[in-house]
Design a protein around this motif. Sequence first.
Motif, PDB file in Angstrom:
ATOM      1  N   ARG A  75       0.820  -1.207   0.000  1.00  0.00           N
ATOM      2  CA  ARG A  75       0.000   0.000   0.000  1.00  0.00           C
ATOM      3  C   ARG A  75       0.856   1.260   0.000  1.00  0.00           C
ATOM      4  NH1 ARG A  75      -5.017  -1.128   4.250  1.00  0.00           N
ATOM      5  NH2 ARG A  75      -5.961  -2.873   3.078  1.00  0.00           N
ATOM      6  N   ALA A  76       1.969   1.225   0.723  1.00  0.00           N
ATOM      7  CA  ALA A  76       2.839   2.403   0.788  1.00  0.00           C
ATOM      8  C   ALA A  76       3.398   2.753  -0.585  1.00  0.00           C
ATOM      9  CB  ALA A  76       3.977   2.151   1.772  1.00  0.00           C
ATOM     10  N   THR A  77       3.735   1.728  -1.361  1.00  0.00           N
ATOM     11  CA  THR A  77       4.260   1.975  -2.706  1.00  0.00           C
ATOM     12  C   THR A  77       3.201   2.604  -3.594  1.00  0.00           C
ATOM     13  OG1 THR A  77       5.758   0.083  -2.501  1.00  0.00           O
ATOM     14  CG2 THR A  77       5.340   0.919  -4.718  1.00  0.00           C
ATOM     15  N   TRP A  78       1.960   2.113  -3.497  1.00  0.00           N
ATOM     16  CA  TRP A  78       0.891   2.667  -4.318  1.00  0.00           C
ATOM     17  C   TRP A  78       0.494   4.067  -3.855  1.00  0.00           C
ATOM     18  CZ3 TRP A  78      -0.660   1.368  -8.973  1.00  0.00           C
ATOM     19  CH2 TRP A  78      -0.314   0.101  -9.446  1.00  0.00           C
ATOM     20  N   ALA A  79       0.629   4.332  -2.571  1.00  0.00           N
ATOM     21  CA  ALA A  79       0.401   5.703  -2.096  1.00  0.00           C
ATOM     22  C   ALA A  79       1.437   6.646  -2.699  1.00  0.00           C
ATOM     23  CB  ALA A  79       0.455   5.749  -0.572  1.00  0.00           C
ATOM     24  N   LEU A 180       8.856  19.222  -9.545  1.00  0.00           N
ATOM     25  CA  LEU A 180       8.723  18.472  -8.300  1.00  0.00           C
ATOM     26  C   LEU A 180       8.697  16.958  -8.542  1.00  0.00           C
ATOM     27  CD1 LEU A 180       5.999  20.664  -6.558  1.00  0.00           C
ATOM     28  CD2 LEU A 180       8.417  20.521  -5.939  1.00  0.00           C
ATOM     29  N   ALA A 181       8.173  16.525  -9.696  1.00  0.00           N
ATOM     30  CA  ALA A 181       7.991  15.092  -9.954  1.00  0.00           C
ATOM     31  C   ALA A 181       9.284  14.287  -9.841  1.00  0.00           C
ATOM     32  CB  ALA A 181       7.343  14.889 -11.325  1.00  0.00           C
ATOM     33  N   PRO A 182      10.397  14.706 -10.460  1.00  0.00           N
ATOM     34  CA  PRO A 182      11.614  13.882 -10.326  1.00  0.00           C
ATOM     35  C   PRO A 182      12.170  13.866  -8.910  1.00  0.00           C
ATOM     36  CG  PRO A 182      12.081  15.928 -11.492  1.00  0.00           C
ATOM     37  CD  PRO A 182      10.607  15.828 -11.385  1.00  0.00           C
ATOM     38  N   LEU A 183      11.916  14.927  -8.134  1.00  0.00           N
ATOM     39  CA  LEU A 183      12.371  14.928  -6.745  1.00  0.00           C
ATOM     40  C   LEU A 183      11.640  13.847  -5.955  1.00  0.00           C
ATOM     41  CD1 LEU A 183      12.489  18.793  -6.096  1.00  0.00           C
ATOM     42  CD2 LEU A 183      14.356  17.271  -6.782  1.00  0.00           C
ATOM     43  N   TRP A 184      10.341  13.738  -6.164  1.00  0.00           N
ATOM     44  CA  TRP A 184       9.566  12.689  -5.510  1.00  0.00           C
ATOM     45  C   TRP A 184       9.918  11.319  -6.084  1.00  0.00           C
ATOM     46  CZ3 TRP A 184       6.519  12.427  -1.283  1.00  0.00           C
ATOM     47  CH2 TRP A 184       5.719  11.295  -1.130  1.00  0.00           C
ATOM     48  N   GLY A 185      10.191  11.273  -7.374  1.00  0.00           N
ATOM     49  CA  GLY A 185      10.438   9.997  -8.039  1.00  0.00           C
ATOM     50  C   GLY A 185      11.723   9.306  -7.660  1.00  0.00           C
ATOM     51  N   ARG A 186      12.610   9.992  -6.933  1.00  0.00           N
ATOM     52  CA  ARG A 186      13.857   9.345  -6.522  1.00  0.00           C
ATOM     53  C   ARG A 186      13.618   8.116  -5.658  1.00  0.00           C
ATOM     54  NH1 ARG A 186      17.007  14.825  -4.542  1.00  0.00           N
ATOM     55  NH2 ARG A 186      17.389  15.736  -6.605  1.00  0.00           N
ATOM     56  N   ARG A 187      12.475   8.089  -4.967  1.00  0.00           N
ATOM     57  CA  ARG A 187      12.207   6.966  -4.069  1.00  0.00           C
ATOM     58  C   ARG A 187      11.922   5.668  -4.831  1.00  0.00           C
ATOM     59  NH1 ARG A 187       8.697   9.173  -0.400  1.00  0.00           N
ATOM     60  NH2 ARG A 187       9.486  11.164  -1.167  1.00  0.00           N
ATOM     61  N   PHE A 188      11.753   5.742  -6.151  1.00  0.00           N
ATOM     62  CA  PHE A 188      11.466   4.535  -6.941  1.00  0.00           C
ATOM     63  C   PHE A 188      12.703   3.991  -7.636  1.00  0.00           C
ATOM     64  CE2 PHE A 188       7.550   7.222  -7.207  1.00  0.00           C
ATOM     65  CZ  PHE A 188       6.762   6.455  -6.366  1.00  0.00           C
ATOM     66  N   ALA A 189      13.880   4.427  -7.197  1.00  0.00           N
ATOM     67  CA  ALA A 189      15.116   4.021  -7.874  1.00  0.00           C
ATOM     68  C   ALA A 189      15.302   2.505  -7.878  1.00  0.00           C
ATOM     69  CB  ALA A 189      16.318   4.687  -7.210  1.00  0.00           C
ATOM     70  N   GLY A 190      14.742   1.805  -6.892  1.00  0.00           N
ATOM     71  CA  GLY A 190      14.909   0.358  -6.821  1.00  0.00           C
ATOM     72  C   GLY A 190      13.938  -0.430  -7.669  1.00  0.00           C
ATOM     73  N   LEU A 191      12.999   0.250  -8.325  1.00  0.00           N
ATOM     74  CA  LEU A 191      12.005  -0.428  -9.158  1.00  0.00           C
ATOM     75  C   LEU A 191      12.357  -0.299 -10.630  1.00  0.00           C
ATOM     76  CD1 LEU A 191       8.644   0.709  -7.485  1.00  0.00           C
ATOM     77  CD2 LEU A 191       9.755  -1.526  -7.293  1.00  0.00           C
ATOM     78  N   PRO A 192      12.012  -1.284 -11.461  1.00  0.00           N
ATOM     79  CA  PRO A 192      12.216  -1.142 -12.904  1.00  0.00           C
ATOM     80  C   PRO A 192      11.433   0.059 -13.439  1.00  0.00           C
ATOM     81  CG  PRO A 192      11.734  -3.423 -12.338  1.00  0.00           C
ATOM     82  CD  PRO A 192      11.476  -2.620 -11.103  1.00  0.00           C
ATOM     83  N   ALA A 193      11.991   0.718 -14.435  1.00  0.00           N
ATOM     84  CA  ALA A 193      11.377   1.936 -14.966  1.00  0.00           C
ATOM     85  C   ALA A 193       9.963   1.685 -15.485  1.00  0.00           C
ATOM     86  CB  ALA A 193      12.250   2.513 -16.077  1.00  0.00           C
ATOM     87  N   THR A 194       9.766   0.552 -16.157  1.00  0.00           N
ATOM     88  CA  THR A 194       8.443   0.254 -16.701  1.00  0.00           C
ATOM     89  C   THR A 194       7.413   0.095 -15.591  1.00  0.00           C
ATOM     90  OG1 THR A 194       9.517  -0.911 -18.539  1.00  0.00           O
ATOM     91  CG2 THR A 194       7.160  -1.276 -18.240  1.00  0.00           C
ATOM     92  N   VAL A 195       7.815  -0.510 -14.485  1.00  0.00           N
ATOM     93  CA  VAL A 195       6.909  -0.694 -13.349  1.00  0.00           C
ATOM     94  C   VAL A 195       6.549   0.657 -12.740  1.00  0.00           C
ATOM     95  CG1 VAL A 195       6.714  -1.639 -11.019  1.00  0.00           C
ATOM     96  CG2 VAL A 195       7.696  -3.023 -12.859  1.00  0.00           C
ATOM     97  N   THR A 196       7.549   1.521 -12.571  1.00  0.00           N
ATOM     98  CA  THR A 196       7.283   2.844 -12.018  1.00  0.00           C
ATOM     99  C   THR A 196       6.331   3.631 -12.920  1.00  0.00           C
ATOM    100  OG1 THR A 196       9.462   2.912 -10.985  1.00  0.00           O
ATOM    101  CG2 THR A 196       8.332   5.005 -11.276  1.00  0.00           C
ATOM    102  N   ALA A 197       6.589   3.609 -14.222  1.00  0.00           N
ATOM    103  CA  ALA A 197       5.733   4.330 -15.159  1.00  0.00           C
ATOM    104  C   ALA A 197       4.309   3.769 -15.144  1.00  0.00           C
ATOM    105  CB  ALA A 197       6.316   4.245 -16.569  1.00  0.00           C
ATOM    106  N   ALA A 198       4.187   2.442 -15.126  1.00  0.00           N
ATOM    107  CA  ALA A 198       2.855   1.827 -15.100  1.00  0.00           C
ATOM    108  C   ALA A 198       2.115   2.171 -13.820  1.00  0.00           C
ATOM    109  CB  ALA A 198       2.983   0.309 -15.256  1.00  0.00           C
ATOM    110  N   GLY A 199       2.817   2.123 -12.674  1.00  0.00           N
ATOM    111  CA  GLY A 199       2.178   2.452 -11.411  1.00  0.00           C
ATOM    112  C   GLY A 199       1.738   3.893 -11.340  1.00  0.00           C
ATOM    113  N   ALA A 200       2.608   4.809 -11.792  1.00  0.00           N
ATOM    114  CA  ALA A 200       2.263   6.233 -11.758  1.00  0.00           C
ATOM    115  C   ALA A 200       1.094   6.537 -12.681  1.00  0.00           C
ATOM    116  CB  ALA A 200       3.483   7.066 -12.140  1.00  0.00           C
ATOM    117  N   MET A 201       1.095   5.961 -13.874  1.00  0.00           N
ATOM    118  CA  MET A 201       0.002   6.204 -14.819  1.00  0.00           C
ATOM    119  C   MET A 201      -1.302   5.586 -14.333  1.00  0.00           C
ATOM    120  SD  MET A 201       0.601   8.117 -17.372  1.00  0.00           S
ATOM    121  CE  MET A 201       2.090   9.015 -17.786  1.00  0.00           C
ATOM    122  N   SER A 202      -1.227   4.407 -13.742  1.00  0.00           N
ATOM    123  CA  SER A 202      -2.438   3.777 -13.206  1.00  0.00           C
ATOM    124  C   SER A 202      -3.036   4.630 -12.092  1.00  0.00           C
ATOM    125  CB  SER A 202      -2.114   2.379 -12.684  1.00  0.00           C
ATOM    126  OG  SER A 202      -1.641   1.543 -13.714  1.00  0.00           O
TER     127      SER A 202
END
Length: 325
Positions: A75-79, A180-202
């Motif tokens: 849940r924390a990741t999806w938040a 602001l988006a890339p500053l927040w996005g640093r926390r997803f460095a451990g996830l594959p880029a496609t997963v991060t993009a899919a999660g953010a878009m969803s």
Amino acid sequence: MSPQAAPAASRHANLTLEIGLLMLLSLIWGGSFTLIKVAIGTVPPLTLVAVRVTIAATVLIVMARAQGLPLPRERATWAAFSVQGLLQSAAPFTLISWGEKHIASGLAGVLNATPPLFVLLIAMMTARGRRHIDGRKIAGVGLGLAGVVMTIGFAALKGVGTAAPLAQVAVLGASLCYALAPLWGRRFAGLPATVTAAGAMSSAAALMLPAAAIIERPWTLAPTSEAIVAVLVLSVVCTALAMVIYFRLIRTLGALGTTSGSYLRAGFAMALGVLFLGESFTWSMLAGMLLIVLGVIAVTGPITDRCHQIAKASELAFEQQEADP
């Protein structure tokens, strides 16, 4: 060909490919402003963004599954994805789409080239960030802000409530989101880029679909065929495909090299607006846009230095790839 010459030729060819992809990404994102202008006449902003991010999310999820990459369950990741989706897509896409109801697409594209200025302004608010700020960057911010004022026009100060100045401010608000988006996005460095993009878009789709349904009732709309095509291209090419290219360039050219596309994107947006939409610009707008671009270049570094940094970063990345088993 000597053994040393072969790897050098390979790196040169790879660098040429990456620079070509950077220009392609700039063209795609510059063209998105033209497509929004085509669609916004019969598709209101919330509906346009809701459809755009939903289709893009679907494409990205399919890509992630095809690569064997499962989406996270925490849940924390999806938040965190929800915040990323808001800053990266939902809010800026909506602000730009609404803004283009009242201003030219080329003007929106140039105003949206200002994220580096906002990044520097944010950095100036922190002690750590101030250590990396020099006179050139401060001058760049000054140039950029002067360009914004000139582009919006001093006459706008007499009519703050009119639509056009507010639309320009909305596009600048989108630039703040992109800063602001890339500053927040640093926390997803451990996830594959496609997963991060899919999660953010969803997550962006989850935010926008209810808003569009409640406020704009999209089932009552009658979009033109041109608007439908524009929305589809925006969704698949300018969002889903662009994300794939973007995250590839982050890996090969690095964040510094990839951000150099901001003023290329502005130039493409202006040129496409003039060529395909018959848009025109006043001398004050053109002067303001030039100041904005010069300000962004000053903040991010001279073009010659940036090209050297891009080449060096790219060669290091490819050398690492060749060294990996």
